[in-house]
Structures are given as structure tokens and as C-alpha cells.
Design an enzyme around this catalytic site. Structure first.
Site, mmCIF file in Angstrom:
data_model
loop_
_atom_site.group_PDB
_atom_site.id
_atom_site.type_symbol
_atom_site.label_atom_id
_atom_site.label_comp_id
_atom_site.label_asym_id
_atom_site.label_seq_id
_atom_site.Cartn_x
_atom_site.Cartn_y
_atom_site.Cartn_z
ATOM 1 C CE LYS A 490 24.293 -17.542 -23.319
ATOM 2 N NZ LYS A 490 23.202 -17.531 -24.298
ATOM 3 N NE ARG A 525 25.661 -12.483 -28.871
ATOM 4 C CZ ARG A 525 25.787 -12.282 -27.561
ATOM 5 N NH1 ARG A 525 25.901 -13.318 -26.732
ATOM 6 N NH2 ARG A 525 25.816 -11.051 -27.067
#
Length: 551
Positions: A490, A525
């Protein structure tokens, strides 16, 4: 004179029984009026009832209330709603289906369930040569009088196939009233609280789950007073061993997936990401063909993925929302192909969508888990769909939608982002529970990268215990839910490391995942399964070592 003498004796008996109900004023006065009205009308309506039945109010409950001769009594019985706690147990047949059917029948019988405990698999006691039990408890409200409630529960047990057998022996369903309002009840059929409640971990664990660390009303305060310990129910649980008991051979907290029970605390579970979108921030467009998607799944499974998370709608900032049909057209062929892979034996499939229509089709076509980044806020029908499906629900924290989540107003938090995230996410989970999704089917995701600045993401990863602590103030069950973190590749990692390209952030992902696991994350994840699976194994070894040294 004879009838008046009998009536006087009966009323005296009613007064004697009433003294078994210990309530503080003014509830006592109300209970007395209700109790005397109930028995007075029964004495007048029923001609010379056997005297023994007066000592067993439940003997009158189902037949008397359905009798046309007692219509007046139905009106006169106190119709106040009382908060109750009911324990569930099962060790014959499909235990999870037994619970689901019991909850359905309880609702039909006049019991509105408002809270659910976690789910526990426990070793049998007394009679040990029998299958392990599934145990839980629910909290709810009902207008049924105590013994009428008992009759309803015993009827459900019989309808579910329970017969008289060996005491403490196998049974498809066991329903027990743990608390009823502020009453203390003692009759030959019903004792509240049960005198052995405080010594049974398989009952106390789910009971504690239904509470918060903060007392939320006077009824709960009364329940604590019945524990006979200064610290109430919490201290009673701690005296048995509390959380140190969970995870031992005798009692295990589990999450139901299909007909299986998932032990999510035994190790960190790895969720591999499969994006079927052309515009995802990291791998958009790479897996749009069926062959490339299937190949990617095979690769992730071989590298150690436990769960494959398939998404056909991008949730990156400013992502365009596509139609339900377009999302399904991308998703269903891949879902069907992945479900049929031999490599997926023992693995789970999660579908990442905030669209209830897509969720319904995905579940019908083999999805094991529903992963909703909006926790139901973007589709009002989502909770209903998941509730009816029976699949576990991953609820994530996000403000707004993918187009607005990084707006300035959605990035404003108070002094403690973990406290705010926990509070907001709890309210979404609470809505899900009221809609029929039990706490034992809920997983939570604090939403790293969604409506968060760099510092917010760092605070969440390094202080996951605070999120559990804040949730525990309102619901201990929710505080025990599996936590997923998804920092993979991210932007905040790129900002910290100076890596503008998402594919160059794998090392930073491993670092953030490691920190999260050591602070209590149960599921990670990730895009790069191999490296993060190795990091998870090392973290799990550290945590096991820490537990052994403390033990």
C-alpha cells in the site's frame, strides 16, 4: 367455605413461591402483582387443579395458555420484556446446523436474540466417552414468563430430536436458561442461576462473551451480583483460569466455515490476493483471463496460502464502481474454476465485494467467506444476505466509499485512531449482529489504507490490542473475533520507503505484516504469498516460544 379455604391456601402458596424471586423494589411489587394475578386467575379458571401443580408453574404453561378458558389470564400476565441469557450445547449430528435451527425456532417461539457469544468446542464432562460438544450462549429479550420460556426451550429440544437418555450424555441440543431478568428462581424444574454455573468453563466462557468490561445496564449489574464474587461474572471466570483455559485440550474457540470448525488461533493464516480487475493499484490487468487467474491461484497455494481472496471490483482510491453484472461476469467463471482445483482441497475461498447481489451469487457458487470493505455501509441488503447464507463475514473499517475515503473529512480522527476505528467498526458489526449474523461468524479488519493517513496505519498495526480492548468494553465476543490486516504494497509503505512502484514494496510489506502478527493479527492479506508466509511462520514460532516461557 371449602372453596375459600382452598383459595386461601393456594394464595399463601403463591406468596411462598414469590419469595424465591429476589428483586429490588419496585420490580418486586410488579412481580407480586403479576404473580398473584396469574395464580388467582388460574385458581378460578381451572376447576380443582392438583395441588402439586401449584408448586410447578411450568406444568400449566403451554396447555393453560392455549386454553380458551384462560383468555383473561393471558391479558393479566405481566407483558414486560425481560432480558435473558440462554446457553446452547450440541454433540450429536451437524452441531452447527443444530444451533442455526435452534436460533430460528427460538425467534419463532418469542425470543428475540440480541447478542451472541463466540463458539467453543469443548471436551465432554462426567460422561467422557462421547463426542466433543459445541457450546455457545445468546442474550435476548422475551415476554414469556420464566416457566413458559422453559417450556418453549424444552419443546425446541424435543423437536430437534432430543430424548430422555443418560444424564450428561450425548444430545443433539441442550438449551438452558442462565439468567432471566433480575429474578432468582428456585423450583423443582427451574433454578436460576444454576448452582454449578460458576464451576463450568464451557458455560462461563460464552456467558462472559455476552458482556462488556463496562456494565451496560441494571440487569447486567444484577447478573454480576449473583456470581458471589466482588468482581462479578468476570472474576468467576478468572478464578477458573479465564483466557488461559482457551486453546487447551478442554476448550477451544472456533469459527464455523461450512460444516467445519476453524481454529483461527493456532497459527497465522495467509490470504492470497487475486484481483480480476483492470485497475487495481498493484496488479491491475494481470489476471483478467481465466488461465492466468487459475495459474496465479495454483502459485499462491503452492507458496503457502490458506485462503484465496478473489475480487472483481477495484477498491483503490477513486476506483470506478462497475455494475453488478459486470462484476459477476468477471468473478463467476474464475470462482467456479478455482473451486474445482484439486489444489484447493482444505483451502478457503473468500470473495471481496461490497455488493449484496454479487455476494449472494458468490456464496451460491462456492465462496466460503464474504469479505466486505464497507462492513455493509454501501449496500443496505448486505447483512441480510450474509445472515441468511451462514458464511463467515469479514467486516472492514472504512469511511465513505473508495471515491471519498481519502477526502480530508474522512481522515479526521481524535487523539487515538485505534479507539475511533474500534468504536466505528463495532457499530457496523453490531448492525450485522442485529441483522442475524452471530458474533461467532464475524471477522474484523481495521482497514489499513482505507480512510487513513500514514501515521494512522502505523498506529493501527502496532497497537492492535487496543482495538480489541476498546471493543471489549461493549462486547467481549466481538473483541475475540479474528483480526485481518492488509498492508500489502500500500501507498503508505511507498511514502515511508520512497518506493513509488507498488511491486517494489514487498520488503516493507513483510516488515508491517511481522509487526501486525506479533501484535495479535490472525490473518494477513498479501500479494507476495511466499515471503509473507515465511514471515508468519517465524512470528508464530516467536509467539509459541513466548507462551511456553510464560507458562
Amino acid at each position: 367455605m371449602l372453596m375459600m379455604g382452598k383459595l386461601g391456601t393456594m394464595i399463601h402458596t403463591g406468596r411462598f413461591l414469590l419469595r424465591r424471586f429476589s428483586e429490588p423494589p419496585p420490580a418486586v411489587a410488579m412481580a407480586r402483582v403479576s404473580f398473584h394475578r396469574y395464580y388467582s386467575s388460574k385458581f378460578i379458571s381451572l376447576v380443582s387443579p392438583p395441588f402439586s401443580s401449584l408448586l410447578r408453574p411450568q406444568a400449566l404453561s403451554s396447555s393453560a395458555f392455549s386454553s380458551s378458558a384462560t383468555t383473561t389470564t393471558r391479558v393479566e400476565v405481566d407483558s414486560t420484556e425481560h432480558e435473558v441469557v440462554i446457553a446452547l450445547g450440541s454433540n450429536i449430528g451437524n452441531r452447527m446446523n443444530n444451533f442455526r435451527e435452534a436460533l430460528r425456532l427460538m425467534k419463532r417461539g418469542g425470543i428475540c436474540v440480541t447478542r451472541h457469544s463466540c463458539l467453543y468446542e469443548t471436551a465432554p464432562v462426567h460422561v467422557t466417552d462421547q463426542p466433543r460438544f459445541l457450546n455457545a450462549a445468546v442474550r435476548g429479550v422475551t415476554k414469556l414468563p420464566p416457566h413458559e420460556l422453559l417450556t418453549v426451550l424444552k419443546t425446541i429440544e424435543r423437536d430437534m430430536g432430543r430424548t430422555d437418555g443418560v444424564r450428561y450424555g450425548p444430545r443433539p441440543l441442550d438449551l438452558d436458561i442462565l439468567f432471566y431478568g433480575k429474578m432468582r428462581i428456585a423450583s423443582d424444574k427451574l433454578i436460576i442461576p444454576h448452582e454449578r454455573l460458576w464451576e463450568r468453563s464451557f458455560v462461563l466462557a460464552p456467558l462472559v462473551d455476552l458482556l462488556g468490561t463496562s456494565v451496560d445496564n441494571d440487569t447486567v449489574a444484577h447478573w454480576h451480583s449473583l456470581a458471589l464474587h466482588p468482581g462479578g461474572i468476570h472474576q468467576a471466570w478468572e478464578r477458573l483460569g479465564g483466557e488461559t483455559l482457551v486453546g487447551q485440550d478442554g476448550i477451544q474457540r472456533v469459527l464455523p466455515i461450512g460444516d467445519e470448525l476453524w481454529d483461527f488461533t493456532s497459527r497465522t493464516h495467509v490470504m492470497g490476493i487475486l484481483n480480476l480487475t483492470p485497475d487495481s493499484f498493484s496488479d491491475g490487468g494481470q489476471f483478467q483471463s481465466l488461465d492466468s487467474a487459475v495459474s496465479r491461484v495454483r502459485s499462491m497455494v503452492s507458496e503457502g496460502a490458506d485462503i484465496i481472496d478473489i475480487g472483481a471490483q477495484s477498491t483503490r482510491p477513486m476506483a470506478t464502481r462497475i455494475s453488478s453484472q459486470e462484476e459477476l461476469d468477471r468473478l463467476l467463471p474464475v470462482l467456479e474454476a478455482v473451486r474445482g482445483l484439486p489444489e484447493m482441497e482444505g483451502k478457503l475461498i473468500s470473495v471481496d465485494t461490497f455488493n449484496s447481489e454479487v455476494a449472494s451469487e458468490a456464496i451460491s457458487n462456492g465462496a466460503d467467506i464474504l469479505n466486505d470493505v464497507s462492513a455493509g455501509s454501501l449496500d443496505s441488503n448486505m447483512h441480510k444476505v450474509v445472515a441468511e447464507s451462514g458464511v463467515p463475514y469479514m467486516a472492514m473499517h472504512m469511511r465513505g466509499d473508495p471515491c471519498t475515503m481519502q477526502n480530508e473529512e474522512n481522515l479526521q480522527y481524535g487523539d487515538d485512531v485505534c479507539k475511533d476505528v474500534a468504536s466505528e467498526l463495532y457499530m457496523r458489526v453490531r448492525d450485522a449482529e442485529i441483522s442475524g449474523i452471530p458474533s461467532w461468524r464475524v471477522m474484523i479488519d481495521p482497514g489499513i489504507g482505507f480512510s487513513k493517513r500514514v501515521e494512522h496505519n502505523l498506529d493501527i498495526i502496532t497497537d492492535l490490542p487496543k482495538i480489541r480492548e476498546e471493543m471489549a468494553k461493549r462486547s467481549i465476543a466481538v473483541s475475540h473475533a479474528p483480526i485481518l490486516i492488509g498492508p500489502s504494497r500500500k501507498r503508505f509503505l511507498g511514502d515511508i520507503c520512497g518506493r513509488p512502484e507498488a511491486a517494489d514494496r514487498d520488503a516493507a510489506t513483510v516488515a508491517s505484516v511481522t509487526a501486525g502478527i506479533l501484535r495479535g493479527a490472525n490473518i494477513i492479506r498479501v500479494h507476495n504469498v511466499k515471503d509473507n508466509a515465511d514471515a508468519a511462520k517465524v512470528c508464530d514460532a516467536m509467539l509459541r516460544r513466548r507462551r511456553r516461557s510464560k507458562g
